[in-house]
Each structure stands twice: as C-alpha cells, then as structure tokens.
Design a protein around this motif. Structure first.
Motif, mmCIF file in Angstrom:
data_model
loop_
_atom_site.group_PDB
_atom_site.id
_atom_site.type_symbol
_atom_site.label_atom_id
_atom_site.label_comp_id
_atom_site.label_asym_id
_atom_site.label_seq_id
_atom_site.Cartn_x
_atom_site.Cartn_y
_atom_site.Cartn_z
ATOM 1 N N ASP A 130 96.083 37.754 98.423
ATOM 2 C CA ASP A 130 96.497 38.065 97.056
ATOM 3 C C ASP A 130 95.417 38.707 96.204
ATOM 4 O OD1 ASP A 130 98.955 36.964 97.630
ATOM 5 O OD2 ASP A 130 98.413 34.970 96.880
ATOM 6 N N GLY A 131 94.242 38.935 96.746
ATOM 7 C CA GLY A 131 93.140 39.424 95.933
ATOM 8 C C GLY A 131 93.000 40.930 95.918
ATOM 9 N N LEU A 132 91.791 41.377 95.589
ATOM 10 C CA LEU A 132 91.475 42.801 95.530
ATOM 11 C C LEU A 132 91.333 43.357 96.946
ATOM 12 C CD1 LEU A 132 88.704 42.588 92.787
ATOM 13 C CD2 LEU A 132 91.044 43.403 92.442
ATOM 14 N N SER A 133 91.831 44.560 97.155
ATOM 15 C CA SER A 133 91.661 45.216 98.461
ATOM 16 C C SER A 133 90.374 46.027 98.403
ATOM 17 C CB SER A 133 92.870 46.100 98.785
ATOM 18 O OG SER A 133 93.160 46.964 97.706
ATOM 19 N N ASP A 134 89.275 45.374 98.790
ATOM 20 C CA ASP A 134 87.958 45.994 98.646
ATOM 21 C C ASP A 134 87.657 47.019 99.733
ATOM 22 O OD1 ASP A 134 87.440 44.738 96.335
ATOM 23 O OD2 ASP A 134 86.143 43.188 97.170
ATOM 24 N N VAL A 135 88.447 47.035 100.790
ATOM 25 C CA VAL A 135 88.358 48.062 101.827
ATOM 26 C C VAL A 135 89.742 48.683 101.968
ATOM 27 C CG1 VAL A 135 87.893 48.564 104.252
ATOM 28 C CG2 VAL A 135 86.529 46.836 103.060
ATOM 29 N N MET A 136 89.797 50.007 101.978
ATOM 30 C CA MET A 136 91.087 50.682 102.087
ATOM 31 C C MET A 136 90.940 51.918 102.969
ATOM 32 S SD MET A 136 93.640 51.569 98.911
ATOM 33 C CE MET A 136 93.150 50.028 98.147
ATOM 34 N N LEU A 137 91.735 51.962 104.026
ATOM 35 C CA LEU A 137 91.726 53.097 104.951
ATOM 36 C C LEU A 137 93.154 53.568 105.189
ATOM 37 C CD1 LEU A 137 89.446 51.630 107.777
ATOM 38 C CD2 LEU A 137 88.771 53.459 106.245
ATOM 39 N N LEU A 138 93.354 54.866 105.190
ATOM 40 C CA LEU A 138 94.612 55.425 105.673
ATOM 41 C C LEU A 138 94.314 56.050 107.026
ATOM 42 C CD1 LEU A 138 97.606 55.945 105.112
ATOM 43 C CD2 LEU A 138 96.958 58.195 104.221
ATOM 44 N N VAL A 139 94.940 55.517 108.072
ATOM 45 C CA VAL A 139 94.646 55.943 109.441
ATOM 46 C C VAL A 139 95.859 56.666 110.010
ATOM 47 C CG1 VAL A 139 93.832 55.235 111.711
ATOM 48 C CG2 VAL A 139 93.203 53.888 109.692
ATOM 49 N N LYS A 140 95.644 57.885 110.489
ATOM 50 C CA LYS A 140 96.729 58.651 111.110
ATOM 51 C C LYS A 140 96.540 58.683 112.616
ATOM 52 C CE LYS A 140 99.072 63.140 111.205
ATOM 53 N NZ LYS A 140 99.120 64.521 110.674
ATOM 54 N N PHE A 141 97.543 58.196 113.334
ATOM 55 C CA PHE A 141 97.591 58.273 114.794
ATOM 56 C C PHE A 141 98.560 59.405 115.135
ATOM 57 C CE2 PHE A 141 96.676 53.963 113.537
ATOM 58 C CZ PHE A 141 95.770 53.477 114.459
ATOM 59 N N ASP A 142 98.075 60.437 115.772
ATOM 60 C CA ASP A 142 98.915 61.615 116.005
ATOM 61 C C ASP A 142 98.999 61.946 117.500
ATOM 62 O OD1 ASP A 142 100.276 64.004 115.987
ATOM 63 O OD2 ASP A 142 99.198 64.810 114.260
ATOM 64 N N PRO A 143 100.112 61.583 118.153
ATOM 65 C CA PRO A 143 100.244 61.890 119.579
ATOM 66 C C PRO A 143 100.405 63.377 119.862
ATOM 67 C CG PRO A 143 102.279 60.950 118.719
ATOM 68 C CD PRO A 143 101.273 60.853 117.616
ATOM 69 N N GLN A 144 100.752 64.173 118.852
ATOM 70 C CA GLN A 144 100.912 65.614 119.050
ATOM 71 C C GLN A 144 99.551 66.301 119.177
ATOM 72 O OE1 GLN A 144 103.317 66.786 115.706
ATOM 73 N NE2 GLN A 144 105.049 65.515 116.320
ATOM 74 N N THR A 145 98.616 65.931 118.318
ATOM 75 C CA THR A 145 97.272 66.531 118.375
ATOM 76 C C THR A 145 96.304 65.669 119.179
ATOM 77 O OG1 THR A 145 96.603 65.428 116.325
ATOM 78 C CG2 THR A 145 97.606 67.610 116.122
ATOM 79 N N LYS A 146 96.761 64.461 119.551
ATOM 80 C CA LYS A 146 95.920 63.491 120.280
ATOM 81 C C LYS A 146 94.671 63.114 119.479
ATOM 82 C CE LYS A 146 97.431 64.777 124.939
ATOM 83 N NZ LYS A 146 98.571 65.596 124.474
ATOM 84 N N LYS A 147 94.849 62.984 118.151
ATOM 85 C CA LYS A 147 93.738 62.673 117.264
ATOM 86 C C LYS A 147 94.019 61.401 116.454
ATOM 87 C CE LYS A 147 91.983 65.874 114.688
ATOM 88 N NZ LYS A 147 91.814 67.029 113.786
ATOM 89 N N ILE A 148 92.937 60.743 116.046
ATOM 90 C CA ILE A 148 93.003 59.652 115.079
ATOM 91 C C ILE A 148 92.110 60.058 113.903
ATOM 92 C CG2 ILE A 148 92.436 57.241 114.584
ATOM 93 C CD1 ILE A 148 92.970 56.590 117.500
ATOM 94 N N VAL A 149 92.688 60.063 112.706
ATOM 95 C CA VAL A 149 91.953 60.421 111.491
ATOM 96 C C VAL A 149 91.942 59.216 110.558
ATOM 97 C CG1 VAL A 149 91.825 61.944 109.487
ATOM 98 C CG2 VAL A 149 92.587 62.846 111.692
ATOM 99 N N MET A 150 90.746 58.805 110.128
ATOM 100 C CA MET A 150 90.605 57.683 109.194
ATOM 101 C C MET A 150 90.078 58.213 107.865
ATOM 102 S SD MET A 150 88.732 54.897 111.669
ATOM 103 C CE MET A 150 89.195 54.730 113.400
ATOM 104 N N LEU A 151 90.814 57.926 106.797
ATOM 105 C CA LEU A 151 90.401 58.338 105.451
ATOM 106 C C LEU A 151 90.029 57.097 104.649
ATOM 107 C CD1 LEU A 151 90.069 60.472 103.212
ATOM 108 C CD2 LEU A 151 92.491 60.115 102.654
ATOM 109 N N SER A 152 88.750 56.966 104.293
ATOM 110 C CA SER A 152 88.289 55.846 103.481
ATOM 111 C C SER A 152 88.536 56.151 102.005
ATOM 112 C CB SER A 152 86.792 55.607 103.702
ATOM 113 O OG SER A 152 86.534 55.196 105.022
ATOM 114 N N ILE A 153 89.106 55.181 101.297
ATOM 115 C CA ILE A 153 89.377 55.319 99.868
ATOM 116 C C ILE A 153 88.501 54.310 99.123
ATOM 117 C CG2 ILE A 153 91.145 55.199 98.060
ATOM 118 C CD1 ILE A 153 93.224 55.729 100.263
#
Length: 475
Positions: A127-150
């Motif tokens: 229930d607290g603050l989200s002090d770490v935030m990542l949007l992670v894209k798993f893409d089987p088409q490009t075979k890549k994983i992209v992590m965006l730190s916010i």
C-alpha cells in the motif's frame, strides 16, 4: 548490453576436429533434435506443474482485489500460447514492475507488532510508495527485452489527485491508477500486466538466487535510526547477499540522488540477469517463488509467468536494453519540492522507437544521427592521465564529433571499454564502436547523465592506441 556470441557460435568455435569419428547422419540428427526438444518441453512442463502447485497453496500470486474497472486498465488478451506452446509468448507484452517501500504510516491498519517501536520497520504490504518503477517490454517479434526506468520523483498528473510525484499513484489508487498514470505519461502506451514486490521480498529473492556479484562504485555509509536503515558497504567488486544488495539499491545520498540509485538498480539487474537467467535457475523457479510469493502481488497467471521467464532465458544479452525516462532535475526554488521533470518531446521519440507508439512529431522516419549533434562523454576507468585520452578525442573530432567532453571517471576498472547508449541511441554507439575498433556497446543508462553516448574507457584502449596518422603514433 554486452555484445556476446551466441551459444551456438561458441560451441561451433570449440568443436574439435571430427576426422575419423562417426558422423551423425541427417536422420539421426533429426532424432537428436527431437529428443532435445522433448526434454525441453518436459522440463518446462514439470516447472509449470510445480509453479501451479505453489500458486494453489496459501498465498495467491494476485493479492490485490481489483474492481472490474481497475482490471479493465490492463489488457486481458492472452499473451502465451496453448497446448505444447503454453510456454511461448504470442505477442509483445508490456509489464509494469513496482518495487514497494512500505512503512507503518503507509497502511490503514498497521500490524500490532509495529507499534511502540523506536523506529519505523518495513511492513509486508503493497500500500505504500512505489519507489522503484520499470516498464518492461518483452517482444517475441524483435526478440528484445526493453526496460524503462521511471524515477520515483517524476512530476506528473495523477488522475483525480493533481500533479504529484509519480510514486504516490500507488498510495492513492494501487496498481491500476499507477498503470493509468504511467500510460498517460508515456503517450498512451498499453500496459498488459503488473507485478509489485515489496522491499522485504527483494532481499529474499536475491538470496534465493544465490546472491549477486557486482562492483560497488564507492564506499557507502548511511544511518537512519528512524527507519532502522543501516548502509555500510566498501567499494569494489564483491558478492552481496540479499541484505547487502538492498543496501546498494537503497542508497541515494550522492550528487545524483534517485537517478544514481536507478543507475545502481540497472547495474544489479544486469548482474542478476547475467548470473541467474539460465535454464538451471528456471528449473529452480518453483522453489524460489515459494520463498518470495508472500511479498509479490501480480495479475500474471502461472502460465504467463512461465512464458515470460522462458523468453528471458532465450533472449541474447545483447538484445536486453535498459533506458531511463528522459528529463532533468528541477532547479532550486523552481517548485516547492525536488522533482525529475520529464521531457515530453524526448519521451515521444523514445516511445516511438522502443515501444512502437506513433509519434506526433514531424520527423517520424528513422534518420542517421549527425555526429556533430551527438553529446559524447569520456569516462576513464584506467586511472591514466588525460594524455592517454587525447588520441581518443582526436579520433572522434576527425569523424565529426564536435560535442566531446571529459566526465567524471568510471569507478569500476574495465578490461573492455563500454560504449554506453545513455539515451537509447544504439546506432550512434555502434558507429563510435566501429570508428574506434574496440569496446562493446551497452544500451543502458549508467553513463554520464546528459550525454547521448558515454565511452567508459577500459584497458583495451591503452593497448590499442589506434594509430590514425603519423601525428598520433607516438601515443
């Protein structure tokens, strides 16, 4: 990330001379691959069964009770195949990852044992603050994983609650409001699933993975009696247990504050990925999940979790990229609090390139970046004087790079130069690598903050000292 040869290439280079040995016929070769495939299916099936058994015991994977409206924030379409393809991703998936730091004041009914203490302990809650935030894209088409730190201090609009720091979205409305806030910030990107893990779970997860070997960039000492937080780490490469890794991840008392913490998070993620994301760890995942699941809340199903883990194991490390939300620090007196101020135009370009969003900017066609517009930072890791860097600067200037500067040294001694695409421009980093003829490209945000490309100079440069012309051969 580090460019590496695939396992197939390595195995090929190590293959001994087969002369005089019985060759494998095409027919027997087909049977060999059949049995390899069947063994892989059996292993994944066994793991899925064990994970299912874990999920059916006391603590469910999803601990949040989302309303139908909150569930509708996430894309409910299937992400994994059926039948024997249940462990395969069938489409790109955007996963919102939140790391929770929860103190008793963050929750409405704190546990009785947290009362009458002289400090504020961490609470096993979400229930607290989200002090770490990542949007992670798993893409089987490009075979890549992209992590965006916010960054947690990102200044943005939280629907119904005004302009706030983005980490407050979870306090006000849980994972659904956080997902809506992140989506709005990033130009309407779709978010398929979420996972929240609290700080107690992070330490247990790292312990369950056997710890992590990482380079601590400097001595870190900090004490906060009010939170019972004690950080005491020495600089240097070392193997950290879960509690020690947590100290590294939570330290933020340096000139970059939370941004420095994000850089250390990326260092730990990369190290954990290199050390732990393999079939052997995958086979241990039911046991690991059983250790940490009370600290996890996610709307991923067991089958979807298996598919994401399987995709991660199969992804080449050179196809894993770690970025950070473009922006700048607020200036003193600019606002009533310190913020990370997002750059709308840079975010639009990043989301178009990395997450497939349509850009509203005029120039949407991919273009070759003019070297004169690329900000190149040089960070020495060798301890050499500046004379050793002059040939490097001249080589860049000859190639048209006009914005080159010496930045703060890179603390970790490197054998191989890292050419870091700080803003995600991997093609510019590749161009510099081709120019120098040394180093490895990493798409991550561990370089000089406002550079486009950071060259973290390793020992290979001192050994190379590329003689571009007669004037540089004396170096």
């Amino acid at each position: 990330m580090t460019i590496q040869r695939t396992s197939a290439e390595e195995n090929h280079s190590k293959t001994p001379n087969m002369k005089g040995r019985k060759s494998i016929t095409p027919k027997s070769g087909r049977w060999l691959w059949f049995w390899v495939g069947m063994s892989g299916i059996a292993m994944v099936s066994a793991m899925a069964g064990a994970l299912l058994a874990v999920s059916l015991t006391s603590t469910p994977l999803q601990q949040a009770d989302l309303s139908p409206q909150e569930e509708a924030v996430f894309d409910s379409d299937a992400i994994a195949g059926g039948g024997l393809r249940f462990s395969e991703l069938t489409r790109p998936v955007n996963l919102l990852v939140m790391g929770m730091s929860v103190l008793p004041p963050d929750v409405q009914n704190p546990p009785e044992e947290t009362k009458n203490l002289r400090y504020l302990p961490q609470v096993n809650s979400f229930d607290g603050l989200s002090d770490v935030m990542l949007l992670v894209k798993f893409d089987p088409q490009t075979k890549k994983i992209v992590m965006l730190s916010i960054p947690r201090d990102t200044r943005t609009e939280i629907e119904g609650h005004g302009t706030r720091k983005i980490n407050a979205a979870n306090v006000e409305g849980g994972p659904a409001l956080t997902a809506k806030t992140v989506s709005n910030l990033l130009g309407g990107v779709g978010i398929d699933r979420y996972i929240r893990i609290n700080v107690l779970g992070v330490a247990k997860l790292i312990d369950a993975l056997g710890g992590v070997t990482v380079y601590v960039p400097k001595d870190m000492k900090y004490q906060d009696d009010s939170q019972h937080l004690y950080i005491n780490l020495k600089a240097g490469k070392q193997h950290l247990n879960g509690e020690q890794a947590l100290q590294l991840l939570r330290f933020r008392h340096d000139e970059l504050g939370d941004i420095g913490r994000i850089q250390r998070q990326q260092m730990v993620i990369r190290a954990l990925t290199d050390q732990s994301l393999n079939p052997a760890t995958l086979a241990q995942m039911p046991k690991i999940l059983n250790v940490v699941k009370e600290h996890i809340d996610t709307n991923l199903t067991v089958e979807e979790l298996v598919a994401l883990l399987g995709f991660g194991v199969r992804t080449n490390r050179s196809n894993m990229e770690m970025l950070m939300l473009p922006g700048r620090f607020s200036e003193k007196g600019e606002y009533d609090a310190s913020y990370w101020l997002p750059s709308k135009d840079s975010i639009a370009k990043l989301m178009a390139k990395q997450f497939g969003l349509e850009s509203n900017t005029e120039n949407t066609e991919p273009q070759v970046t003019d070297p004169s517009s690329v900000r190149v930072a040089i960070q020495d890791s060798t301890g050499s004087d500046r004379a050793a860097l002059r040939p490097l600067i001249r080589a860049l200037e000859r190639a048209g790079y006009r914005n080159v500067y010496i930045a703060k040294p890179w603390n970790e001694p490197l054998e191989v130069t890292h050419i870091v695409a700080q803003q995600g421009d991997g093609s510019s980093a590749e161009s510099i690598r081709d120019l120098l003829g040394i180093g490895e490209v990493r798409v991550e945000s561990t370089g000089s903050l406002y550079s486009d490309v950071s060259i973290q100079v390793g020992k290979d440069w001192l050994q190379h000292q590329m003689p571009l012309d007669d004037s540089t051969q004396s170096y």
